[in-house]
Design a protein around this motif. Structure first.
Motif, PDB file in Angstrom:
ATOM      1  N   VAL A   2      16.721 -11.891   9.735  1.00 30.01           N
ATOM      2  CA  VAL A   2      17.122 -13.161  10.494  1.00 30.01           C
ATOM      3  C   VAL A   2      17.546 -14.231   9.466  1.00 30.01           C
ATOM      4  O   VAL A   2      16.983 -14.525   8.378  1.00 30.01           O
ATOM      5  CB  VAL A   2      15.558 -13.621  11.193  1.00 30.01           C
ATOM      6  CG1 VAL A   2      15.823 -14.776  11.688  1.00 30.01           C
ATOM      7  CG2 VAL A   2      15.411 -12.617  12.162  1.00 30.01           C
ATOM      8  N   GLN A  52      18.230 -12.690  16.750  1.00 32.92           N
ATOM      9  CA  GLN A  52      17.282 -12.728  15.830  1.00 32.92           C
ATOM     10  C   GLN A  52      15.948 -13.180  16.302  1.00 32.92           C
ATOM     11  O   GLN A  52      14.987 -12.754  15.630  1.00 32.92           O
ATOM     12  CB  GLN A  52      17.723 -13.967  14.864  1.00 32.92           C
ATOM     13  CG  GLN A  52      19.085 -13.778  14.198  1.00 32.92           C
ATOM     14  CD  GLN A  52      19.515 -15.062  13.388  1.00 32.92           C
ATOM     15  OE1 GLN A  52      18.586 -15.813  13.345  1.00 32.92           O
ATOM     16  NE2 GLN A  52      20.669 -14.982  12.909  1.00 32.92           N
ATOM     17  N   ARG A  58      11.036 -11.520  11.886  1.00 33.60           N
ATOM     18  CA  ARG A  58      10.984 -12.896  12.333  1.00 33.60           C
ATOM     19  C   ARG A  58       9.347 -13.184  11.868  1.00 33.60           C
ATOM     20  O   ARG A  58       8.513 -12.604  11.989  1.00 33.60           O
ATOM     21  CB  ARG A  58      11.048 -13.075  13.860  1.00 33.60           C
ATOM     22  CG  ARG A  58      10.897 -14.448  14.312  1.00 33.60           C
ATOM     23  CD  ARG A  58      11.481 -14.633  15.678  1.00 33.60           C
ATOM     24  NE  ARG A  58      11.155 -15.802  16.375  1.00 33.60           N
ATOM     25  CZ  ARG A  58      11.978 -16.886  16.063  1.00 33.60           C
ATOM     26  NH1 ARG A  58      13.222 -16.714  15.331  1.00 33.60           N
ATOM     27  NH2 ARG A  58      11.615 -18.001  16.465  1.00 33.60           N
ATOM     28  N   CYS A  96      21.886  -6.822  13.412  1.00 33.47           N
ATOM     29  CA  CYS A  96      21.737  -7.230  11.986  1.00 33.47           C
ATOM     30  C   CYS A  96      22.396  -6.864  11.009  1.00 33.47           C
ATOM     31  O   CYS A  96      23.114  -7.636  10.360  1.00 33.47           O
ATOM     32  CB  CYS A  96      20.306  -7.227  11.546  1.00 33.47           C
ATOM     33  SG  CYS A  96      19.904  -7.778   9.848  1.00 33.47           S
TER      34      CYS A  96
END
Length: 128
Positions: A2, A52, A58, A96
């Motif tokens: 992220v 994200q 995260r 990602c």
């Protein structure tokens, strides 16, 4: 991995001074606010980044994903193993990785792959 917005409300990303006192109605385009009648305002970018919000990393220290200056080989291998273990079961791992390829990320672990593993030289045979 992220982007560096851990714990932030990403609906206001890109807006300078975004907080409870800023004007939420003021559109933000390419580094400047536009006024009414100044042309169409593009759609919010949150659509492109909302993956994200579901990322396993995260809230994790981003230093796990990026090499500090002077990192030894053993420390790098250890750090990358930890980062990859976080990515292993991430529900947005492929998104990602796609992001890293699309924007040409040259540093860090993204989608479970290091910068060397993502390099064009290492992707020829259909790998990452």
């Amino acid at each position: 991995m992220v982007l560096s917005n851990f714990g932030k409300d990403t609906t206001t990303l890109g807006r300078p001074g975004s907080d409870a006192t800023s004007n939420p109605q003021a559109p933000y385009v390419s580094g400047r606010f536009t006024s009414a009648g100044n042309g169409p305002v593009p759609p919010p970018v949150i659509h492109y980044w909302d993956w994200q919000l579901r990322a396993a990393c995260r809230g994790v220290d981003p230093n796990i994903f990026f090499a500090p200056d002077g990192e030894t080989r053993n420390d790098r291998e250890r750090r990358q193993r930890v980062a990859k273990s976080i990515c292993q079961d991430c529900p947005v791992r492929q998104l990602c990785l796609n992001h890293a390829h699309a924007v040409g990320e040259t540093y860090g672990v993204w989608g479970g792959y290091t910068e060397l593993e993502r390099s064009p030289r290492n992707r020829r045979g259909g790998s990452p």
